[in-house]
Design a protein around this motif. Sequence first.
Motif, mmCIF file in Angstrom:
data_model
loop_
_atom_site.group_PDB
_atom_site.id
_atom_site.type_symbol
_atom_site.label_atom_id
_atom_site.label_comp_id
_atom_site.label_asym_id
_atom_site.label_seq_id
_atom_site.Cartn_x
_atom_site.Cartn_y
_atom_site.Cartn_z
ATOM 1 N N ALA A 71 0.821 -1.223 0.000
ATOM 2 C CA ALA A 71 0.000 0.000 0.000
ATOM 3 C C ALA A 71 0.856 1.275 0.000
ATOM 4 C CB ALA A 71 -0.943 -0.004 1.203
ATOM 5 N N PHE A 72 1.833 1.372 0.877
ATOM 6 C CA PHE A 72 2.673 2.573 0.897
ATOM 7 C C PHE A 72 3.426 2.723 -0.416
ATOM 8 C CE2 PHE A 72 3.082 5.198 4.752
ATOM 9 C CZ PHE A 72 2.056 4.650 5.483
ATOM 10 N N LYS A 73 3.880 1.577 -0.951
ATOM 11 C CA LYS A 73 4.592 1.632 -2.236
ATOM 12 C C LYS A 73 3.657 2.167 -3.320
ATOM 13 C CE LYS A 73 8.042 0.912 -4.821
ATOM 14 N NZ LYS A 73 9.189 1.793 -4.625
ATOM 15 N N MET A 74 2.439 1.647 -3.328
ATOM 16 C CA MET A 74 1.475 2.018 -4.378
ATOM 17 C C MET A 74 1.058 3.487 -4.292
ATOM 18 S SD MET A 74 -2.248 0.242 -5.097
ATOM 19 C CE MET A 74 -1.633 -1.357 -5.472
ATOM 20 N N TYR A 75 0.774 3.965 -3.093
ATOM 21 C CA TYR A 75 0.215 5.314 -2.983
ATOM 22 C C TYR A 75 1.250 6.398 -2.665
ATOM 23 C CZ TYR A 75 -4.253 2.950 -3.113
ATOM 24 O OH TYR A 75 -5.319 2.186 -3.500
ATOM 25 N N LEU A 76 2.331 6.020 -2.007
ATOM 26 C CA LEU A 76 3.294 7.054 -1.622
ATOM 27 C C LEU A 76 4.687 6.814 -2.197
ATOM 28 C CD1 LEU A 76 2.249 7.462 2.127
ATOM 29 C CD2 LEU A 76 1.846 9.110 0.311
ATOM 30 N N GLY A 77 4.878 5.676 -2.843
ATOM 31 C CA GLY A 77 6.161 5.404 -3.479
ATOM 32 C C GLY A 77 7.293 5.091 -2.517
ATOM 33 N N ILE A 78 6.953 4.763 -1.282
ATOM 34 C CA ILE A 78 8.003 4.394 -0.322
ATOM 35 C C ILE A 78 7.633 3.065 0.354
ATOM 36 C CG2 ILE A 78 8.836 6.714 0.236
ATOM 37 C CD1 ILE A 78 7.068 6.461 2.834
ATOM 38 N N THR A 79 8.640 2.418 0.910
ATOM 39 C CA THR A 79 8.395 1.176 1.645
ATOM 40 C C THR A 79 8.947 1.327 3.057
ATOM 41 O OG1 THR A 79 8.736 -0.002 -0.429
ATOM 42 C CG2 THR A 79 8.728 -1.331 1.560
ATOM 43 N N PRO A 80 8.085 1.658 4.010
ATOM 44 C CA PRO A 80 8.571 1.813 5.382
ATOM 45 C C PRO A 80 9.044 0.474 5.940
ATOM 46 C CG PRO A 80 6.254 2.514 5.186
ATOM 47 C CD PRO A 80 6.630 1.854 3.912
ATOM 48 N N SER A 81 9.936 0.501 6.929
ATOM 49 C CA SER A 81 10.263 -0.759 7.580
ATOM 50 C C SER A 81 9.292 -0.978 8.739
ATOM 51 C CB SER A 81 11.720 -0.775 8.039
ATOM 52 O OG SER A 81 12.028 0.420 8.689
ATOM 53 N N VAL A 82 9.150 -2.237 9.115
ATOM 54 C CA VAL A 82 8.153 -2.612 10.115
ATOM 55 C C VAL A 82 8.852 -3.087 11.384
ATOM 56 C CG1 VAL A 82 6.323 -4.287 10.636
ATOM 57 C CG2 VAL A 82 6.467 -3.273 8.350
ATOM 58 N N VAL A 83 8.353 -2.624 12.516
ATOM 59 C CA VAL A 83 8.864 -3.094 13.801
ATOM 60 C C VAL A 83 7.671 -3.616 14.594
ATOM 61 C CG1 VAL A 83 10.003 -2.409 15.954
ATOM 62 C CG2 VAL A 83 10.662 -1.318 13.814
ATOM 63 N N CYS A 84 7.855 -4.770 15.247
ATOM 64 C CA CYS A 84 6.798 -5.273 16.127
ATOM 65 C C CYS A 84 7.221 -5.025 17.567
ATOM 66 C CB CYS A 84 6.578 -6.759 15.880
ATOM 67 S SG CYS A 84 5.329 -7.423 16.978
ATOM 68 N N HIS A 85 6.285 -4.536 18.389
ATOM 69 C CA HIS A 85 6.679 -4.103 19.730
ATOM 70 C C HIS A 85 6.375 -5.081 20.854
ATOM 71 C CE1 HIS A 85 7.910 -0.197 18.458
ATOM 72 N NE2 HIS A 85 6.764 0.008 17.838
ATOM 73 N N ASN A 86 5.526 -6.050 20.625
ATOM 74 C CA ASN A 86 5.154 -6.910 21.765
ATOM 75 C C ASN A 86 4.995 -8.369 21.350
ATOM 76 O OD1 ASN A 86 2.822 -6.651 20.292
ATOM 77 N ND2 ASN A 86 1.508 -6.152 22.014
ATOM 78 N N SER A 87 5.013 -9.245 22.344
ATOM 79 C CA SER A 87 4.988 -10.670 22.026
ATOM 80 C C SER A 87 3.604 -11.133 21.582
ATOM 81 C CB SER A 87 5.478 -11.493 23.212
ATOM 82 O OG SER A 87 4.718 -11.132 24.344
ATOM 83 N N SER A 88 2.560 -10.397 21.936
ATOM 84 C CA SER A 88 1.248 -10.799 21.416
ATOM 85 C C SER A 88 1.043 -10.310 19.974
ATOM 86 C CB SER A 88 0.113 -10.345 22.331
ATOM 87 O OG SER A 88 0.235 -8.982 22.619
ATOM 88 N N ARG A 89 2.029 -9.647 19.460
ATOM 89 C CA ARG A 89 2.096 -9.251 18.053
ATOM 90 C C ARG A 89 0.851 -8.492 17.559
ATOM 91 N NH1 ARG A 89 6.640 -10.839 16.165
ATOM 92 N NH2 ARG A 89 6.175 -10.434 13.983
ATOM 93 N N ASN A 90 0.471 -7.492 18.325
ATOM 94 C CA ASN A 90 -0.600 -6.612 17.846
ATOM 95 C C ASN A 90 -0.189 -5.135 17.852
ATOM 96 O OD1 ASN A 90 -0.725 -6.378 20.702
ATOM 97 N ND2 ASN A 90 -2.811 -5.582 20.514
ATOM 98 N N GLU A 91 1.053 -4.855 18.274
ATOM 99 C CA GLU A 91 1.538 -3.467 18.271
ATOM 100 C C GLU A 91 2.738 -3.342 17.348
ATOM 101 O OE1 GLU A 91 0.708 -2.711 22.960
ATOM 102 O OE2 GLU A 91 2.383 -1.622 22.030
ATOM 103 N N PHE A 92 2.582 -2.483 16.345
ATOM 104 C CA PHE A 92 3.629 -2.361 15.328
ATOM 105 C C PHE A 92 3.960 -0.897 15.087
ATOM 106 C CE2 PHE A 92 1.184 -6.149 14.515
ATOM 107 C CZ PHE A 92 2.138 -7.107 14.198
ATOM 108 N N SER A 93 5.112 -0.693 14.448
ATOM 109 C CA SER A 93 5.426 0.642 13.937
ATOM 110 C C SER A 93 5.865 0.556 12.494
ATOM 111 C CB SER A 93 6.565 1.276 14.730
ATOM 112 O OG SER A 93 6.103 1.751 15.960
ATOM 113 N N LEU A 94 5.487 1.568 11.751
ATOM 114 C CA LEU A 94 6.043 1.761 10.410
ATOM 115 C C LEU A 94 7.084 2.860 10.545
ATOM 116 C CD1 LEU A 94 2.750 1.954 8.291
ATOM 117 C CD2 LEU A 94 4.221 -0.040 8.627
ATOM 118 N N ILE A 95 8.302 2.576 10.099
ATOM 119 C CA ILE A 95 9.376 3.568 10.200
ATOM 120 C C ILE A 95 9.647 4.133 8.807
ATOM 121 C CG2 ILE A 95 11.741 3.992 10.953
ATOM 122 C CD1 ILE A 95 10.263 2.861 13.256
#
Length: 170
Positions: A71-95
């Motif tokens: 989606a970011f590639k398609m609409y904004l032309g960039i590919t953010p990196s992804v970070v996951c913040h917790n072990s239940s894997r529901n909190e993430f960041s796009l950098i």
Amino acid sequence: MGENKDLFVLTYGALVAQLCKDYEKDEDVNKYLDKMGYGIGTRLVEDFLARSCVRRCHSYSEIIDIIAQVAFKMYLGITPSVVCHNSSRNEFSLILDKNPLAEFVEELPAGRSALCYCNLLCGVIRGALEMVHLATDVTFLQDRLKGDRVTEIGITFLKKLDEKKYKRKK
Ligand code: MYR
């Protein structure tokens, strides 16, 4: 974003500038941008699903990767990196190393230090995900316009992924 990218980015800047004139409090500008983005997101998702032909995802991690890489590639032309913040894997960041929506902006306007200039993006993501029955909380955690080294968008999935409820038409 293709050829209309610059026009879109400049128009967005004009919108934010106008909102700063209309609303004294940064929080109100942020809220407005988020709400507006939400409306865009609820419509954009269909375009995205039709054009990207992505398959049904089975985890939040898969969904985040689709957002970042497709989606970011398609609409904004960039590919953010992804970070996951917790072990239940529901909190993430796009950098984001750079933010195309703020390409022509050097710094926040004077006296607007709490402004989330690109808050429209948070609303877009939240709105799009809600259309595939995923409730999220999406906010800026870091912003290069505020002097941070990167721009970071935090995405928290608010419910356990329920395969029965998490449906889409195709
Ligand atoms: C599935 O149905 O399993 C896949 C759902 C993927 C939803 C992706 C939502 C796209 C968000 C678009 C954000 C655009 C930001 C520039």
